[in-house]
Design an enzyme around this catalytic site. Structure first.
Site, mmCIF file in Angstrom:
data_model
loop_
_atom_site.group_PDB
_atom_site.id
_atom_site.type_symbol
_atom_site.label_atom_id
_atom_site.label_comp_id
_atom_site.label_asym_id
_atom_site.label_seq_id
_atom_site.Cartn_x
_atom_site.Cartn_y
_atom_site.Cartn_z
ATOM 1 N N GLN A 209 51.481 67.287 68.287
ATOM 2 C CA GLN A 209 52.155 67.005 67.123
ATOM 3 C C GLN A 209 52.087 65.499 66.829
ATOM 4 O O GLN A 209 51.819 64.891 65.662
ATOM 5 C CB GLN A 209 53.251 67.454 66.604
ATOM 6 N N PHE A 240 56.768 73.290 65.770
ATOM 7 C CA PHE A 240 58.194 73.101 65.267
ATOM 8 C C PHE A 240 58.977 72.008 65.946
ATOM 9 O O PHE A 240 60.299 72.034 65.847
ATOM 10 C CB PHE A 240 58.904 74.583 65.574
ATOM 11 N N GLU A 244 56.236 67.545 69.757
ATOM 12 C CA GLU A 244 56.134 66.375 69.488
ATOM 13 C C GLU A 244 56.286 65.206 70.388
ATOM 14 O O GLU A 244 55.498 64.484 70.593
ATOM 15 C CB GLU A 244 57.240 65.824 68.519
ATOM 16 N N ARG A 322 70.503 62.127 62.900
ATOM 17 C CA ARG A 322 69.914 62.894 61.687
ATOM 18 C C ARG A 322 70.929 63.830 61.474
ATOM 19 O O ARG A 322 71.316 64.132 60.335
ATOM 20 C CB ARG A 322 68.726 63.378 61.769
ATOM 21 N N ARG A 354 62.208 71.714 64.050
ATOM 22 C CA ARG A 354 62.424 71.741 62.694
ATOM 23 C C ARG A 354 63.764 71.461 62.129
ATOM 24 O O ARG A 354 64.570 72.331 62.366
ATOM 25 C CB ARG A 354 61.851 73.236 62.198
ATOM 26 N N THR A 454 63.353 58.663 60.125
ATOM 27 C CA THR A 454 64.568 57.665 60.018
ATOM 28 C C THR A 454 64.266 56.281 61.122
ATOM 29 O O THR A 454 64.639 55.293 60.765
ATOM 30 C CB THR A 454 66.075 58.121 60.767
ATOM 31 N N ALA A 523 59.162 65.585 60.467
ATOM 32 C CA ALA A 523 59.976 65.169 59.596
ATOM 33 C C ALA A 523 59.512 65.175 58.165
ATOM 34 O O ALA A 523 59.982 64.641 57.198
ATOM 35 C CB ALA A 523 60.171 63.417 59.643
ATOM 36 N N GLU A 725 60.616 71.219 56.494
ATOM 37 C CA GLU A 725 61.974 71.496 57.255
ATOM 38 C C GLU A 725 63.172 72.065 56.292
ATOM 39 O O GLU A 725 63.924 73.074 56.600
ATOM 40 C CB GLU A 725 62.478 70.191 57.774
#
Length: 776
Positions: A209, A240, A244, A322, A354, A454, A523, A725
């Protein structure tokens, strides 16, 4: 050239158009990395994994491994020419391969390179590793008991006077909730193929990702500069969040082998090794203290969010941040203090998934809402409504951002009416009164989810658009396609901008050689960012074409209008293909790089203040369930969802995302259980022991609607809102409905306090516990 030619009808944006690869997915012709034609001389790599949760490496003997058939070599930390580190946040705490210490059972220790995958796999099991055991802790409570070592600095959010709020509150409750983790269980596992080039060059095909991060990590490990590494991603079979940062390991090892032996190399672990060696959704234990009054209105909240982070920081800092950002869900807390504890554990480093911590933060909020409801003998929906954020007052979050786009009241009211919630709740209460064994539950739960990275610098995107002289268009951008429909949405944006059909757009795979320095597709920001970047590129080309058309057809630029199929230059309609051809002949540039950065956002982590989210997405769901109090087995009988995606770019794709997100969230909260044994080994590492939802788990009545009246108050692409998400959190209504069904065995007088995942075993144990407590 025809004057005033009949306009072409081109319905693209805000239209339900099928996924660009949908037919290829169902026919099996969509090409993934393991489907690619293998280069001549391809080598295969396989991981050798630790069999200790925490230990010193005394020695490793590869004599049998190297002597095995087909083995080309073995890679260890000593073979890394650059920096032996793949930590995504520059903390330098995650080695590509360990030097002297292992920190979790299943940590990759070495890599076997062989002529075939089977040979590499078999040879990896022939290695002998000697260990010296060290103390280990694998869960949140054990980590806290061992001293609570943190892998990254914690965050605290605070607003208002918590002590005064608690003291003034007529009522108070304390408790804790355990929120389980989740494996990504993507259909396509982790995989990478590296092809060496001349000089320092290497091309990596990675299921990731975040192509730009893979590029950085490969360059770092090889000790070369970024321009020598090209990362290509056509599509992933699911991500998902699990691709990443977790794809870094596999890409780096493939590239390391490829450059060492100057042969292409591919690595693809088995599912059980993939699940053992890669990070998951963080599981949390949240300890809370809440002050409230007799109406159920909250006065003050204090909570600590302990998270199983694993052995390195990975993304645990932003994930636990988060979680705090969503500790409020849709609720106003007059005074609040929440703090994160990203704890070191001897388990794989947990990572993005996710929702990125938001779901765990919301689950805790719904727990104390539920506690208050049962303490006051009220419908939890009434407690939710009593605590909703206001629109003009009572609208400041714990991180001091003012909520200016609040539509949760309308979403909940409309769903309450359309789902016939009140009548159905009355029917559930009546049913339970007359049914001693089977019990029902129903719940309506809202969602408010902040949209933006963020990490402020990630809120940017680039695109590269070429218009060829026949009017066909080549689209590249920094977003990656993992089945979510990003590519088709951005193509719709571009087709709409140029007034052409989708057939004119060629969607290219993502490549760091086309668009540099990209952000992760995460995100929920893929369409927001990349759609705007593509639109910006189109804008530049269109401005040049307008100037060209005005000159060619001798009219003012203001008289050149974009219409479906081309432009209207004064009285002349010019088809787009003819316009492109004449522009080329007149030396007009037909290529542009687009760029977009999200405005308004800022965040100061040190003070816990800022405006980290560009806007909020809202939704609500109603779930109805039936449990068997003798076995704990249950069914989800009906689900109704109303979700806010602003002005949808593609309603068909968005509804699919909502449906899929809900089912994945339901799996996280009900059936997907991660279990480590007392030796520190993950035991749920295959579909035989790790239970994702099946087609038979989809509710037989499943009503999903978009809030079609919603328009994003911010100028996003097409005034749409992110959809990736937020729908996952809608599944919280299943947990709340199961809680009501369990609570019925004690006449709804005791808060059930079910930990997640709410497996049938937990339902059964909850029923038995409440029966005992009711008897006194």
């Amino acid at each position: 050239m025809n004057k005033l030619e009949t306009p072409i009808v081109l319905a693209t944006l805000h239209t339900g158009i099928k996924h660009d690869s949908g037919a290829k997915h169902v026919s099996g012709t969509a090409e993934y990395i393991d489907d690619m034609v293998e280069p001549a001389g391809l080598m295969h790599a396989y991981l050798g994994l630790s069999t200790k949760p925490h230990a010193e490496i005394v020695g490793m003997d590869f004599s049998a491994t190297r002597a095995a058939p087909g083995v080309i070599g073995v890679l260890t930390a000593a073979d890394v020419p650059g920096d032996n580190d793949i930590s995504s946040n520059h903390s330098h705490d995650e080695p590509l391969l360990p030097v002297d210490t292992v920190h979790f059972w299943g940590q990759p220790l070495f890599v076997v390179i062989a002529e075939t995958r089977d040979q590499a796999r078999r040879a990896a099991h022939l290695a002998k590793v000697d260990y010296k055991d060290l103390p280990f802790a694998t869960d949140v409570r054990a980590a806290q008991a061992a001293g609570g070592t943190l892998v990254t600095p914690p965050l605290k959010l605070e607003r208002g006077d918590v002590a005064a709020g608690m003291a003034a509150a007529p009522r108070r409750l304390k408790g804790c909730v355990e929120i389980g983790g989740q494996d990504h269980f993507y259909l396509e596992g982790q995989i990478a193929l590296a092809v060496p080039g001349e000089d320092e060059d290497v091309t990596v095909f990675s299921s990731t990702q975040h192509p730009s991060e893979v590029q950085v990590m490969v360059a770092q490990v090889l000790g070369i500069r970024l321009h020598a590494v090209t990362v290509n991603v056509r599509r992933m079979g699911g991500g998902f969040g699990g691709k990443e940062t977790q794809s870094n390991l596999f890409a780096c090892l493939a590239a390391l082998a490829a450059k060492k032996w100057n042969r292409a190399c591919k690595i693809r672990p088995d599912r059980d090794d993939d699940m053992t060696a890669t990070g998951k959704r963080h599981d949390f234990v949240v300890d809370y203290d809440v002050g409230y009054d007799d109406t159920g209105k909250i006065h003050a909240v204090e909570a600590v969010y302990g998270a199983r982070a694993g052995f390195s920081s990975d993304l645990s800092g932003p994930v636990t941040d988060r979680a705090l950002f969503h500790a409020d869900n849709a609720y106003w807390y007059p005074a609040v203090r929440v703090r994160s504890e990203p704890l070191y554990t001897n388990t794989v480093s947990n990572t993005a998934f996710r929702g990125f911590g938001g779901p765990q933060g919301m689950m805790a909020a719904e727990r104390w809402i539920e506690d208050i409801a049962y303490a006051l003998a009220k419908d939890p929906l009434d407690i939710r409504k009593a605590n909703f954020y206001g629109t003009d007052t009572d609208n400041v979050t714990p991180y001091h951002q003012t909520v200016t786009d609040n539509i949760v009241h309308r979403v909940v009211d409309e769903l309450e009416a359309s789902s016939d919630y009140q009548a159905r709740r009355a029917a559930v209460l009546s049913y339970n009164a007359g049914s001693p064994i089977l019990k029902k539950g129903i719940a309506l739960v809202p969602v408010k989810f902040g949209i933006s990275f963020t990490a402020t610098w990630y809120n940017q995107a680039g695109a590269l658009v070429h218009v060829y002289k026949d009017g066909s268009i080549h689209l590249s951008h920094g977003g990656t396609e993992m089945g979510q429909g990003l590519y088709i949405k951005v193509a719709q944006v571009l087709a709409d901008a140029f007034g052409v059909g989708l057939g004119a757009i060629k969607i290219m795979g993502t490549s760091t050689g086309k668009v540099p320095n990209t952000s992760a597709t995460a995100a929920s920001s893929g369409s927001d960012l990349n759609g705007m970047a593509a639109w910006d590129a189109a804008r530049q080309i269109k401005e040049r074409l307008v100037a060209h058309a005005a000159k060619l057809y001798q009219c003012d630029e203001a008289a050149v209008l974009w219409v479906p199929g081309g432009v209207q230059a004064g009285d002349t309609f010019v088809p787009f293909s003819e316009l492109a051809a004449s522009a080329y002949m007149n030396r007009v540039q037909l290529s542009a790089t687009g760029f977009y950065q999200v405005p308004k956002i800022h965040w100061d982590r040190a003070t816990g203040r800022g405006h980290p989210f560009y806007y909020f997405a809202y939704g609500a769901s109603v779930s109805e369930v039936t449990i068997d109090t003798l076995s704990g087995e249950y069914t989800v009988d009906r689900v109704d969802i109303l979700h806010d995606v602003g002005r949808s770019l593609n309603p068909a794709i968005d509804i699919g995302q909502i449906e899929g997100g809900f089912i994945q969230g339901m799996g996280w909260l009900t059936t997907e259980e991660l279990v480590w044994d007392d030796k520190g080994q993950l035991r749920t590492k295959a579909p035989s022991t790790y239970k994702i939802p099946l087609a038979s788990d989809v509710p037989p009545i499943f009503n999903v609607k978009l809030a079609e009246w919603s328009v994003n108050t911010e100028p996003t692409i097409g005034r749409s809102k992110a959809v990736g998400e937020p729908p996952l959190m809608l599944a919280m209504s299943v947990v709340e409905a199961l809680s009501m069904a369990v609570a019925s065995v004690a006449d709804y007088t005791i808060a059930p306090r079910l930990n997640t995942p709410v497996t049938p075993e937990r339902v059964l144990m909850g029923c038995e516990r409440l029966k005992r407590e009711a008897r006194g």
